[in-house]
Design a protein around this motif. Structure first.
Motif: not given
Length: 304
Positions: A208-213, A216, A220-221, A224, A228
Motif C-alpha cells: 500500500t505504501e508503494s501504491i501511494k508513492s 495518484s 491510486e484509490d 488501494l 484493502k
C-alpha cells in the motif's frame, strides 16, 4: 413472517393525514431483502398500488433514499448506484471503485446482465465513455468479473509477481501501471496475500505504501481499494463509513450505500473493525452525524 400483514402495516403508515415514519422504519428494517421483495409484490396484489411510488410520494431526502434502497433487490441496487455514479452530475469515482473492487465474480456478472437490460448499454461501455487512461483500464478489468477465485498459491509465481511489482514501481523511474493492474486484478486472493508478504521482504515496505508513492488520484484509490478488499473487506467498508462522516459535512451517498448494501452481509464485522480502527462505535458516529428519521433508520441498520 406474513407479507400481507407487513403490506397492510405499510399502507396504514402512509394512509390519511401525515406519515408514520417510525412504523415504516420498524417494518422494513426487521425484514430481510427477500422478504421485502415479497412485501412489494403482495402490496401491489392486495392494495393495487406500487409500494415504491407510495414511499417516494410520502418520504423525502436522505431518509427516502435509504428506504427506497432497502426496497431494491441487491443486484439492482448496485446497478442503480453504478449508473448514478456514471451518468449523474460529474462522475462519482469513489462509488465505481467501491462496488467493482468489493463484489465477487458472480455478483459482478449479475450486475453486468441487469445493467444492460435496464439501460441498453453495457457497464463497460459506460465506464469507457466516462473515465480515462489507466483508471479506466482498471475499472474495465474489474468489471469483467474474471478474477481467479481459487485458493491455490503458486509459491514460485508469488515470488515472481512480487518481484515484478517491485520492478514495475519502486525499482524504476516512473511506474509500469499495467503490471500492477494485471497482477492485482486477476490473481486469486490467497495468492495475492502471499505476494504482499513477499513484496514486503523485497521492497522493505508494504504494497500500500508503494501504491501511494507511485500512483495518484483515482488510479491510486482504485488499486488501494483492491488491496484493502483482498486483505479485509469489513475493514475497507469501516474506513469508507468513517471517511463519509468525519470532518465537515457528510458524504451521504457513500454512507447510505454502504449501510444499505452491507446491512445483511457483514455489518457486524464492519462494526467490529470500525471500533478497533477508530476507538468509537459506528453507532455513536452515526448518532453524532445524522438526525431525524434518517438517523433512526441508519441506526436500525447498524444495530447494536
Amino acid at each position: 413472517f406474513s407479507a400481507e400483514q407487513e403490506a397492510q402495516a405499510l399502507r396504514k403508515a402512509m394512509k390519511g393525514f401525515g406519515t408514520d415514519e417510525d412504523a415504516i422504519i420498524e417494518t422494513l428494517t426487521k425484514l430481510n431483502v427477500s422478504q421485502r421483495q415479497q412485501v412489494l409484490i403482495t402490496y401491489k396484489s392486495t392494495i393495487g398500488r406500487d409500494l415504491i411510488d407510495d414511499l417516494k410520494s410520502e418520504l423525502s431526502g436522505n431518509f427516502e433514499r435509504v428506504i427506497v434502497g432497502l426496497m431494491t433487490p441487491t443486484t439492482m441496487y448496485d446497478v442503480h448506484e453504478l449508473r448514478r455514479a456514471l451518468k449523474g452530475a460529474g462522475t462519482d469515482e469513489g462509488c465505481l471503485i467501491e462496488i467493482l473492487a468489493s463484489r465477487s465474480n458472480t455478483e459482478i456478472r449479475h450486475i453486468n446482465e441487469n445493467y444492460k437490460l435496464q439501460y441498453g448499454s453495457t457497464l463497460e461501455e459506460d465506464i469507457a465513455s466516462d473515465t480515462s487512461s489507466m483508471f479506466r483500464r482498471v475499472l474495465v478489468s474489474l468489471s469483467t468479473g474474471n478474477r481467479d477465485e481459487g485458493t491455490f498459491v503458486d509459491e514460485a509465481l508469488a515470488q515472481q509477481d512480487a518481484q515484478c511489482l517491485y520492478e514495475a514501481g519502486e525499482k524504476k523511474w516512473g511506474t509500469d501501471e499495467v503490471q500492477f493492474m494485471s497482477i492485482l486484478c486477476t490473481r486469486n486472493r490467497c495468492h495475492l496475500l502471499r505476494v504482499f508478504d513477499v513484496y514486503r521482504v523485497i521492497a522493505n515496505k508494504d504494497i500500500t505504501e508503494s501504491i501511494k508513492s507511485e500512483m495518484s488520484g483515482d488510479l491510486e484509490d482504485a488499486l488501494l481499494a483492491v488491496v484493502k478488499c483482498l486483505r479485509n473487506k469489513p475493514a475497507y467498508f469501516a474506513e469508507r463509513l468513517y471517511k463519509s462522516m468525519k470532518g465537515l459535512g457528510t458524504d451521504d451517498s457513500t454512507l447510505i450505500r454502504v449501510m444499505v448494501s452491507r446491512s445483511e452481509i457483514d455489518m457486524l464485522h464492519i462494526r467490529r473493525e470500525f471500533l478497533a480502527m477508530y476507538g468509537k462505535s459506528l453507532h455513536s458516529f452515526i448518532k453524532g452525524d445524522c438526525s431525524g428519521d434518517y438517523r433512526k433508520v441508519l441506526l436500525r441498520l447498524c444495530g447494536g
